[in-house]
Enzyme design. Structure first.
Site, short mmCIF file in Angstrom:
data_model
loop_
_atom_site.label_atom_id
_atom_site.label_comp_id
_atom_site.label_asym_id
_atom_site.label_seq_id
_atom_site.Cartn_x
_atom_site.Cartn_y
_atom_site.Cartn_z
N ASN A 8 0.87 -1.18 0.00
CA ASN A 8 0.00 0.00 0.00
C ASN A 8 0.90 1.23 0.00
O ASN A 8 1.50 1.56 1.02
CB ASN A 8 -0.89 -0.03 1.25
N LYS A 10 0.07 4.25 -0.25
CA LYS A 10 -0.55 5.44 0.35
C LYS A 10 -0.34 6.65 -0.57
O LYS A 10 -0.31 6.47 -1.79
CB LYS A 10 -0.03 5.66 1.77
N HIS A 93 -9.37 1.20 5.14
CA HIS A 93 -8.09 1.40 5.83
C HIS A 93 -8.30 2.36 7.01
O HIS A 93 -9.10 3.29 6.92
CB HIS A 93 -7.05 1.97 4.85
N GLU A 95 -6.67 4.76 8.00
CA GLU A 95 -6.45 6.17 7.67
C GLU A 95 -7.69 6.77 6.99
O GLU A 95 -7.98 7.96 7.16
CB GLU A 95 -5.19 6.31 6.79
N GLU A 163 -4.94 -4.77 10.78
CA GLU A 163 -3.92 -3.74 10.95
C GLU A 163 -4.16 -3.01 12.27
O GLU A 163 -4.99 -2.08 12.32
CB GLU A 163 -3.98 -2.73 9.80
N GLY A 169 3.05 2.40 10.78
CA GLY A 169 4.03 3.47 10.63
C GLY A 169 4.78 3.82 11.90
O GLY A 169 5.43 4.87 11.98
N SER A 209 3.88 -1.99 10.27
CA SER A 209 5.34 -2.06 10.49
C SER A 209 5.94 -3.41 10.10
O SER A 209 6.88 -3.88 10.73
CB SER A 209 5.68 -1.71 11.94
P1 13P Z 1 3.35 0.50 7.53
O1 13P Z 1 3.83 -0.80 6.92
O2 13P Z 1 4.05 1.70 6.98
O3 13P Z 1 3.33 0.42 9.03
O4 13P Z 1 1.83 0.67 7.07
C1 13P Z 1 0.96 -0.39 7.20
C2 13P Z 1 -0.29 -0.06 6.48
O5 13P Z 1 -1.04 0.81 6.88
C3 13P Z 1 -0.58 -0.80 5.25
O6 13P Z 1 -1.88 -0.57 4.80
#
Ligand code: 13P
Length: 250
Positions: A8, A10, A93, A95, A163, A169, A209
């Site tokens: 992803n 983003k 997601h 976010e 997640e 992150g 992560s």
């Molecule tokens: P990270 O791997 O950067 O922690 O992000 C995970 C994520 O949100 C994947 O959708």
């Protein structure tokens, strides 16, 4: 069941990042991994990424609108993603839930839109840190499954991504035991509702992560059907190290 390793990106990547797509495709061709590989770049790159990949890896979107078309400025429908060359889309997601106020009901409608367009839906769930500390992680995840996964799930039209919000992150991950506990719980929810066929075969991805140094351990946990990788999917070398750590483990 083949694991699914999904990147992803983003809100990262312009034309120059197509080189990373090509590098991933070359790695997959030179040494076919034991898993399916998917990259979800920003919408602006989907058509070019799909043209670049030429089927060597799958390309997906990061979100879609629930409607086919209409007066929804700035939004993109699942049919548009499909037309651009996507075969999957991430929905719900954290976010999107956090910054765009997406509710379980909206996520469910988006998953239905993905299926309508012939896309695999990657439906994201996961608890916040406060919810975990309060001992509610399992309850939160089953509630999100109840309310954001539509009836009609099959092992091929859906993957669930667990997640934990606090692991995204941050460089922090749950212990293997904690991941196993949640994934086992999700599996129980899926088999109860969708049966021992589809519910048992649906892939449950871990995200948060994940990186080359922890991928092998996480991907070996039972009921981990792959990974959803953010930061470490932006560089082909790191992403390749993760998908090459995949085994045939369901
Ligand atoms: P990270 O791997 O950067 O922690 O992000 C995970 C994520 O949100 C994947 O959708």
């Amino acid at each position: 069941m083949r694991q699914l390793i999904a990147g992803n990106w983003k809100m990262n990547g312009t034309s120059a990042a197509l080189g990373e797509i090509e590098a991933v495709c070359e790695m997959v061709t030179a040494r076919p991994p034991a898993c399916d590989v998917l990259i979800c770049p920003p919408a602006t790159l989907i058509a070019r990424a799909a043209a670049q990949a030429k089927g060597r890896i799958a390309i997906g979107g990061q979100d879609c609108h629930a409607q086919v078309s209409g007066a929804f400025t700035g939004d993109i429908s699942a049919e548009m993603l499909k037309d651009a060359g996507a075969s999957a889309v991430i929905v719900g997601h954290s976010e999107r839930r956090q910054y765009h106020g997406e509710t379980d009901a909206m996520v469910m409608a988006k998953a239905q839109a993905a299926w309508r367009a012939g896309l695999m839906a990657i439906i994201c769930i996961g608890e916040t840190e406060a919810q975990r500390v309060a001992g509610h992680a399992l309850h939160i995840c089953s509630g999100q499954i109840d309310n954001s996964v539509p009836d009609g799930l099959t092992a091929s039209n859906t993957a669930i991504a667990y997640e934990p919000v606090w692991a995204i992150g941050t460089g922090r991950t749950p212990t293997s035991q904690e991941i196993a506990e949640v994934h086992d719980h999700i599996r129980t929810c899926l088999t109860k509702r969708f049966g021992k066929g589809e519910g048992a075969a649906t892939r449950i991805l871990y995200g948060g992560s994940m990186k080359p140094s922890n991928a092998a351990e996480i991907l070996a946990i039972s009921n981990v059907g792959g990974g959803l990788i953010g930061g470490a999917s932006l560089k082909a070398q790191d992403f390749g190290a993760i998908f090459n750590a995949s085994s045939a483990n369901p």
